[in-house]
Scaffold this motif. Sequence first.
Motif, PDB file in Angstrom:
ATOM      1  N   PRO A 114       0.812  -1.221   0.000  1.00  0.00           N
ATOM      2  CA  PRO A 114       0.000   0.000   0.000  1.00  0.00           C
ATOM      3  C   PRO A 114       0.846   1.272   0.000  1.00  0.00           C
ATOM      4  N   LYS A 167      -6.526   2.507  -0.149  1.00  0.00           N
ATOM      5  CA  LYS A 167      -5.361   1.796   0.371  1.00  0.00           C
ATOM      6  C   LYS A 167      -4.707   2.507   1.552  1.00  0.00           C
ATOM      7  N   GLN A 211      -5.955   5.389  -4.724  1.00  0.00           N
ATOM      8  CA  GLN A 211      -5.056   4.715  -3.790  1.00  0.00           C
ATOM      9  C   GLN A 211      -5.190   5.298  -2.382  1.00  0.00           C
ATOM     10  N   GLU A 219       1.958   1.794  -3.433  1.00  0.00           N
ATOM     11  CA  GLU A 219       0.838   2.139  -4.317  1.00  0.00           C
ATOM     12  C   GLU A 219       0.410   3.595  -4.176  1.00  0.00           C
TER      13      GLU A 219
END
Length: 492
Positions: free
Chosen positions: A45, A236, A232, A48
């Motif tokens: 994460p 995330k 994201q 990302e």
Amino acid sequence: MGIVARQGIKYSIISYLSFLLGTFSTIFIYPTNTQFLGQLRFIQPAAELIYPFVVFGLSFANIRFHQKFKAQNQQIDFLEFSVKFIFCNFIFILLIYLILAYTIPLIRDTNYWKMRYYIMPTVLILALTQLFARYISNFKRVAITGIFENFFPKLGSLITFIFCVYLGISHKISLYIFILFFAFGLIGIIYYFFHLNKDKKSGTLSILKDKEFKSELFYFCLFAVLGNLGNQLALKIDNIMIAELIDYKQNGVYSILISIVGFLSVPLLGVFAISGPIIVEKLETHKWEELREFYQKISRFLFLFGTILLSCIFSGMDYLFHLMKNGQDLINAKSVVYILGFATLFDLATGFNSQIINYSKYYRFNIYAMLLLAVLTIISNWIFIVHFHLGIEGVSLATAISLTIFNIVKVIFNYKKFGIQPFTKIFIPILLTGVVSVLIAYTVPDFTNNLCNLILKPSIVLCIFFISNFGFKFIPLQQIFKTNFKNFLTGK
């Protein structure tokens, strides 16, 4: 649904195999050390959140403008340009990050900085992986890429965990082994690309000399990177905020629970990947009725499978947790599954609403909405964690609220601009079947063996849905499988 259904199902099968590997790991391996699992679940994460800046929207541009490049036989030239840009942009962003870190001491106190040697290589690998995986979707092939995108990281996570926790390999070496599996996945995707691709380079990118097109491309990429970043941040950020504001152990517990909910989204990934070029074609040719029909079919497909899976999860998760070491920690936090489960199901029901906006002339709206969602998610997470001390339950609640609001806004926007919406009457019997199946599964007497209950209760749910499909015709199974086995596997 033709190739979309076949490729989507094959992609889902591959992803479910990955999930089974993850499930095995979750039950028998990961609970032994949630602290190290929390570290593992922090790396991806964290990467990302950075790689959208590295890709700079070029992965989506290779889909959005593929037909324009192909008309001049410059699609491979643009792909090569994208690869070079990603490498150069990665070096630039890495230098900026280092300068900021040594200028602002607070950055060096974060887990982001402490894990930089693992996060930054993953950033580059993920950027290139997304580029080639999205380009391959132009061939209407996503099943094989699912192996490299989904299975390899899960296998790498399992092997890394075993090496570190069970074999005593150092944390540092183990985490580098984890990153190595992302690299193996990238190599596999690149090899698959060369296997599929029959196009040749033209040796020029003259289309970029067109100032109007170059400007259109730049702004599309700019808004794509903002949208990807917002996505994201919104979806995330959980693992990052838990690791930074709570601890790695709770991040490990949350990761196990979220992986169970993530089972719902497996069909979504395959269907969305294969649907991208089809959505572009419908939008460019103004085939609104065909787009509406396609939109509703995909939404029905996703909602049906999501409801089946969520019903199976609700009916069996207590027995699953009892089988797991330290399962009491998961039972105490199982409200995370309920909260995110319903939010994810609604997300599935709204279909590819984001993709319609992204590939239309209104793509900027999706960017603004996504950034707003990201801000809302971060603020609500901060409030629920820091001020209300709700822990990971608060994180799941913040994510669910933000995601639901975001989907409602997109559905309204698509209806106003294109006159299409994803919902049909069939959604009602699907939902009612899910409720009834869970209630029946709960009323069936338990065995003394939790494993038997884990098999029995979801099996009851599956049987009820299978029988109901004959009456309600949720999905035309004969139409999907109307091909011989070889052609079904190849997608031809």
